[in-house]
Scaffold this motif. Sequence first.
Motif, PDB file in Angstrom:
ATOM      1  N   MET A 124       0.830  -1.286  -0.096  1.00 42.05           N
ATOM      2  CA  MET A 124      -0.118   0.131   0.117  1.00 42.05           C
ATOM      3  C   MET A 124       0.815   1.382  -0.109  1.00 42.05           C
ATOM      4  O   MET A 124       1.849   1.368   0.592  1.00 42.05           O
ATOM      5  N   PRO A 125       0.679   2.280  -0.683  1.00 42.71           N
ATOM      6  CA  PRO A 125       1.480   3.409  -0.897  1.00 42.71           C
ATOM      7  C   PRO A 125       1.292   4.139   0.438  1.00 42.71           C
ATOM      8  O   PRO A 125       0.504   4.101   1.206  1.00 42.71           O
ATOM      9  N   ARG A 126       2.348   4.893   0.907  1.00 39.58           N
ATOM     10  CA  ARG A 126       2.623   5.438   2.128  1.00 39.58           C
ATOM     11  C   ARG A 126       1.351   6.627   2.391  1.00 39.58           C
ATOM     12  O   ARG A 126       1.026   6.472   3.434  1.00 39.58           O
ATOM     13  N   TYR A 127       0.964   7.307   1.260  1.00 32.73           N
ATOM     14  CA  TYR A 127      -0.097   8.268   1.449  1.00 32.73           C
ATOM     15  C   TYR A 127      -1.256   7.552   1.715  1.00 32.73           C
ATOM     16  O   TYR A 127      -2.010   8.114   2.503  1.00 32.73           O
ATOM     17  N   ARG A 128      -1.625   6.376   1.425  1.00 30.52           N
ATOM     18  CA  ARG A 128      -2.741   5.877   1.686  1.00 30.52           C
ATOM     19  C   ARG A 128      -2.756   5.205   3.174  1.00 30.52           C
ATOM     20  O   ARG A 128      -3.633   5.236   3.796  1.00 30.52           O
ATOM     21  N   GLU A 129      -1.789   4.912   3.719  1.00 30.31           N
ATOM     22  CA  GLU A 129      -1.361   4.263   5.245  1.00 30.31           C
ATOM     23  C   GLU A 129      -1.728   5.678   5.987  1.00 30.31           C
ATOM     24  O   GLU A 129      -2.553   5.488   7.037  1.00 30.31           O
ATOM     25  N   ILE A 130      -1.191   6.741   5.621  1.00 28.23           N
ATOM     26  CA  ILE A 130      -1.372   7.939   6.344  1.00 28.23           C
ATOM     27  C   ILE A 130      -3.015   8.413   6.155  1.00 28.23           C
ATOM     28  O   ILE A 130      -3.539   8.789   7.223  1.00 28.23           O
ATOM     29  N   TYR A 131      -3.407   8.308   5.018  1.00 32.11           N
ATOM     30  CA  TYR A 131      -4.707   8.478   4.753  1.00 32.11           C
ATOM     31  C   TYR A 131      -5.797   7.722   5.552  1.00 32.11           C
ATOM     32  O   TYR A 131      -6.636   8.030   6.437  1.00 32.11           O
ATOM     33  N   ALA A 132      -5.421   6.521   5.653  1.00 29.12           N
ATOM     34  CA  ALA A 132      -6.229   5.457   6.431  1.00 29.12           C
ATOM     35  C   ALA A 132      -6.004   5.671   7.994  1.00 29.12           C
ATOM     36  O   ALA A 132      -7.205   5.835   8.733  1.00 29.12           O
ATOM     37  N   ASP A 133      -4.829   6.073   8.299  1.00 24.06           N
ATOM     38  CA  ASP A 133      -4.734   6.347   9.903  1.00 24.06           C
ATOM     39  C   ASP A 133      -5.500   7.708  10.348  1.00 24.06           C
ATOM     40  O   ASP A 133      -6.061   7.654  11.455  1.00 24.06           O
ATOM     41  N   LEU A 134      -5.381   8.652   9.461  1.00 23.35           N
ATOM     42  CA  LEU A 134      -5.984   9.639   9.802  1.00 23.35           C
ATOM     43  C   LEU A 134      -7.560   9.630   9.992  1.00 23.35           C
ATOM     44  O   LEU A 134      -8.357  10.058  10.580  1.00 23.35           O
ATOM     45  N   ARG A 135      -8.318   8.793   8.890  1.00 23.48           N
ATOM     46  CA  ARG A 135      -9.473   8.488   8.690  1.00 23.48           C
ATOM     47  C   ARG A 135      -9.929   7.822  10.143  1.00 23.48           C
ATOM     48  O   ARG A 135     -10.984   8.350  10.819  1.00 23.48           O
ATOM     49  N   ARG A 136      -8.971   6.969  10.356  1.00 17.20           N
ATOM     50  CA  ARG A 136      -9.389   6.187  11.786  1.00 17.20           C
ATOM     51  C   ARG A 136      -9.283   7.294  12.673  1.00 17.20           C
ATOM     52  O   ARG A 136     -10.064   6.825  13.724  1.00 17.20           O
ATOM     53  N   ARG A 137      -8.339   7.979  12.948  1.00 18.42           N
ATOM     54  CA  ARG A 137      -8.286   8.876  14.293  1.00 18.42           C
ATOM     55  C   ARG A 137      -9.495   9.937  14.144  1.00 18.42           C
ATOM     56  O   ARG A 137      -9.817  10.178  15.502  1.00 18.42           O
ATOM     57  N   GLU A 195       6.163  15.105  10.578  1.00 15.46           N
ATOM     58  CA  GLU A 195       7.227  14.735  11.562  1.00 15.46           C
ATOM     59  C   GLU A 195       6.330  13.446  12.500  1.00 15.46           C
ATOM     60  O   GLU A 195       7.056  12.236  12.531  1.00 15.46           O
ATOM     61  N   HIS A 196       5.154  13.461  12.440  1.00 19.82           N
ATOM     62  CA  HIS A 196       4.537  12.148  13.055  1.00 19.82           C
ATOM     63  C   HIS A 196       4.433  11.090  12.223  1.00 19.82           C
ATOM     64  O   HIS A 196       4.772  10.058  12.901  1.00 19.82           O
ATOM     65  N   TYR A 197       4.351  11.160  11.126  1.00 21.95           N
ATOM     66  CA  TYR A 197       4.185   9.977  10.130  1.00 21.95           C
ATOM     67  C   TYR A 197       5.526   9.681   9.236  1.00 21.95           C
ATOM     68  O   TYR A 197       5.866   8.835   8.636  1.00 21.95           O
ATOM     69  N   ASN A 198       6.664  10.647   9.767  1.00 22.32           N
ATOM     70  CA  ASN A 198       8.133  10.397   9.193  1.00 22.32           C
ATOM     71  C   ASN A 198       7.813  10.554   7.652  1.00 22.32           C
ATOM     72  O   ASN A 198       8.315   9.346   7.088  1.00 22.32           O
ATOM     73  N   ALA A 199       7.043  11.340   6.931  1.00 20.48           N
ATOM     74  CA  ALA A 199       6.890  11.411   5.608  1.00 20.48           C
ATOM     75  C   ALA A 199       7.143  12.686   5.088  1.00 20.48           C
ATOM     76  O   ALA A 199       7.067  13.809   5.683  1.00 20.48           O
ATOM     77  N   SER A 200       7.294  12.881   3.977  1.00 20.95           N
ATOM     78  CA  SER A 200       7.514  13.926   3.000  1.00 20.95           C
ATOM     79  C   SER A 200       6.125  14.494   3.147  1.00 20.95           C
ATOM     80  O   SER A 200       5.140  14.320   3.252  1.00 20.95           O
ATOM     81  N   LEU A 201       6.421  16.130   2.863  1.00 25.93           N
ATOM     82  CA  LEU A 201       5.173  17.032   2.540  1.00 25.93           C
ATOM     83  C   LEU A 201       4.192  16.413   1.481  1.00 25.93           C
ATOM     84  O   LEU A 201       3.137  16.569   1.631  1.00 25.93           O
ATOM     85  N   ASN A 202       4.649  16.123   0.295  1.00 20.48           N
ATOM     86  CA  ASN A 202       3.893  15.679  -0.869  1.00 20.48           C
ATOM     87  C   ASN A 202       2.994  14.385  -0.277  1.00 20.48           C
ATOM     88  O   ASN A 202       2.048  14.335  -0.474  1.00 20.48           O
ATOM     89  N   THR A 203       3.673  13.380   0.507  1.00 17.49           N
ATOM     90  CA  THR A 203       2.879  12.605   1.116  1.00 17.49           C
ATOM     91  C   THR A 203       1.879  12.516   1.680  1.00 17.49           C
ATOM     92  O   THR A 203       0.702  12.228   1.650  1.00 17.49           O
ATOM     93  N   VAL A 204       1.979  13.619   2.617  1.00 22.46           N
ATOM     94  CA  VAL A 204       1.258  13.900   3.879  1.00 22.46           C
ATOM     95  C   VAL A 204       0.073  14.721   3.083  1.00 22.46           C
ATOM     96  O   VAL A 204      -1.150  14.621   3.598  1.00 22.46           O
ATOM     97  N   ARG A 205       0.426  15.699   2.110  1.00 20.51           N
ATOM     98  CA  ARG A 205      -0.536  16.371   1.512  1.00 20.51           C
ATOM     99  C   ARG A 205      -1.640  15.830   0.660  1.00 20.51           C
ATOM    100  O   ARG A 205      -2.783  16.007   0.670  1.00 20.51           O
ATOM    101  N   ARG A 206      -0.923  14.734  -0.025  1.00 21.16           N
ATOM    102  CA  ARG A 206      -1.658  13.699  -0.738  1.00 21.16           C
ATOM    103  C   ARG A 206      -2.921  13.155   0.072  1.00 21.16           C
ATOM    104  O   ARG A 206      -3.951  12.994  -0.307  1.00 21.16           O
ATOM    105  N   ALA A 207      -2.533  12.620   1.336  1.00 25.23           N
ATOM    106  CA  ALA A 207      -3.324  11.869   2.359  1.00 25.23           C
ATOM    107  C   ALA A 207      -4.516  13.161   2.511  1.00 25.23           C
ATOM    108  O   ALA A 207      -5.835  12.607   2.644  1.00 25.23           O
ATOM    109  N   THR A 208      -4.124  14.196   2.922  1.00 27.26           N
ATOM    110  CA  THR A 208      -5.196  15.262   3.491  1.00 27.26           C
ATOM    111  C   THR A 208      -6.172  15.669   2.255  1.00 27.26           C
ATOM    112  O   THR A 208      -7.377  15.915   2.602  1.00 27.26           O
TER     113      THR A 208
END
Length: 117
Positions: free
Chosen positions: A1-14, A34-47
């Motif tokens: 699963m792509p990293r942004y989908r992992e972050i997306y799923a975790d944010l959705r769960r939270r 910082e929390h997800y140890n991910a790049s700006l583009n990865t976090v932005r894609r999830a949000t």
Amino acid sequence: MPRYREIYADLRRRIADGEWQIGDRLPDLGAFMEHYNASLNTVRRATVDLRDEGVLRISQGDGTFLAAPPQSTNDELLERLRGAQAAIGDAIAALEAANRIDAIADLLEAKGESDAR
């Protein structure tokens, strides 16, 4: 699963778990990076995906706000139904076992009465 989908799923769960309420401002992207140890583009894609679903409202310069609770996906609904199905199966098995124990006790009691005669 792509990293942004992992972050997306975790944010959705939270969000679904009530970590934020409707109208609350979420941490900025830097905090999520910082929390997800991910790049700006990865976090932005999830949000952005959550924004596209209507869960988040992103306001340039103001921040990211919780707009609505996430709707359950078919996969989430199936998972919950499977959990309920397993719980029902366990309850049925427990009742069947209790009924067998009662039936055996009744037989033993009846046998004891007939032996006493």
